[in-house]
Design an enzyme around this catalytic site. Sequence first.
Site, short mmCIF file in Angstrom:
data_model
loop_
_atom_site.label_atom_id
_atom_site.label_comp_id
_atom_site.label_asym_id
_atom_site.label_seq_id
_atom_site.Cartn_x
_atom_site.Cartn_y
_atom_site.Cartn_z
N ASP A 59 35.35 40.44 39.60
CA ASP A 59 36.93 40.01 39.67
C ASP A 59 37.38 40.65 40.99
OD1 ASP A 59 39.40 39.22 38.58
OD2 ASP A 59 40.01 41.31 38.40
N THR A 99 42.16 35.70 43.15
CA THR A 99 42.48 36.87 44.08
C THR A 99 41.19 36.76 44.92
OG1 THR A 99 41.04 38.16 42.24
CG2 THR A 99 43.56 38.13 42.00
N THR A 100 40.14 36.56 44.63
CA THR A 100 39.02 36.27 45.77
C THR A 100 39.23 35.23 46.87
OG1 THR A 100 37.27 36.99 44.19
CG2 THR A 100 36.50 36.04 46.09
N ASP A 144 42.58 36.69 33.58
CA ASP A 144 42.79 35.66 34.44
C ASP A 144 42.96 34.25 33.75
OD1 ASP A 144 42.04 37.41 36.24
OD2 ASP A 144 40.19 36.71 36.60
#
Length: 560
Positions: free
Chosen positions: A65, A98-99, A390
């Site tokens: 994550d 997010t990545t 998520d």
Amino acid sequence: MAQQMGNQPLIVLSDDSQRTSGKDAQSMNITAGKAVAEAVRTTLGPKGMDKMLVDSSGGVVVTNDGVTILKEMDIEHPAANMIVEVSETQENEVGDGTTSAVIVSGELLSEAEDLLEQDIHATTLAQGYRQAAAKAKEFLDEQAIDVSPDDTEELEKIAATAMTGKGAENAKDLLSDLVVRAAQSVADDGTVDTDNIKVEKVTGGATENSELIEGVIVDKERVNDNMPYGVEDAKIALVDDGLEVKETEIDTEVNVNDPDQLQQFLDQEEEQLREMVESLSEAGANVVFVDGGIDDMAQHYLAQEGILAVRRAKSDDFTRLSRSTGATPVSNVNEIDADDLGDAGSVAQKDIGGDERIFVEDVEEAKSVTLVLRGGTEHVVDEVERAIDDSLGVVRVTLEDGKVLPGGGAPETELAMQLRDFADSVGGREQLAVEAFADALEVVPRTLAENAGHDPIDSLVDLRSRHDGGELGAGLDAYTGETIDMEGEGVVEPLRVKTQAIESATEAATMLLRIDDVIAAGDLKGGQVDADSGGDDEMPPGGGGMGGGMGGMGGMGGAM
């Protein structure tokens, strides 16, 4: 730092202070941003790898994550921390992506580096990037697919997409079903407050044993062994006080000269407690949750009445119980009536993972629910929780916005193509920045291909060809390396995941590009540095060693 003034040098900064200016400052910040993006790049996609983060005391976190990795890493460089903020914003606003947001931000900086070397001004780059970002959001809105809040099948696909590549993937069908049911249960007028979905982690069992409780689990036990273990057709009272004899607010002294007088005091206290319990019983309550303590004598009377009681319940539990059962918290138990009570099919004390907890279940139209997550080890269940967070985030924004996009790098490829066409209409050097922005977006499909072990060039060429032919949903199948219709395969993401990622990445990149001077500071009054972080001669976190180009990124290496 000193300036010559007449025959005397004017001292502005102390000799110990450091300053990096011009292209050196830009290069240093770009390098720091790219390093952060590179740290999480290998975690992207269905075949992304995990990171093990180890702290100085031996604590371990295993995850892929993006935001968790960046939060836990020991990053000191101030510019690098600005890229970390991109992932935190993405997590807070959407919950997933997010990545992607971080690697797009890093790629925007990388593309800018080449243009800066060609003497394109940083302000021109920033202006071009903003134009491209605004146009990109317009294009995404046009491509978005409408989803109904009642389309459970599509919502489950969205939840499953967010879990893909994470530790919960082996049970994603079950978990995506639980997530969608939970989100739909607490939805209220098109909005979803995820605070009303409590996630309870239990170490032991398999992930497939996870379940959704239409109600609340309270991490407490009944206060007396003589009370019933379970109550059917529960009438629940919430007492925002204790079932105890109240003490006076002022210091008092009573002289007792006769044993009968002492007995009168004791009898009076006992009578007060009896009246409290009778008030609950007369109102029809057979379960009571108390904010404060419960006197031993009150416990005895409650057990006699067959009432299951829990003391010192947390305020969060009170809120969830009220939302779930419809009970109204009361502060004076003697004034409680039947209208204040909540309803539940059953309230029972059960053993789960070796701990006794109170289950409030079978609640009609529960507006607060509990997800019980199981896992073989603590690290497994922690990673399942991150995947669930998520998934809850993407289902929430889909229910609120009602718009999704195909995944697998399809939107980024389409955007890159459309932005290149748009760049022809942009005048001046900003055109180069728009083209660089388009190239930067393709880092997503390229990284998906690299992480899956496929040739990124062949994959990009195939994707561009399919999109040039009008296939908006064409994306990369990470398992086979083929280009397929992502929407048809059920790989979909909320529109807001993409728009927020582009917005945050653009803002962070343009802010860093506009910095041409990094100067040692004292206690920053309006900045992010705490007063304890340094004196007049100290740099903000990461300041030491800035002259080396990476300034303070050594902490990152240690954390990796």
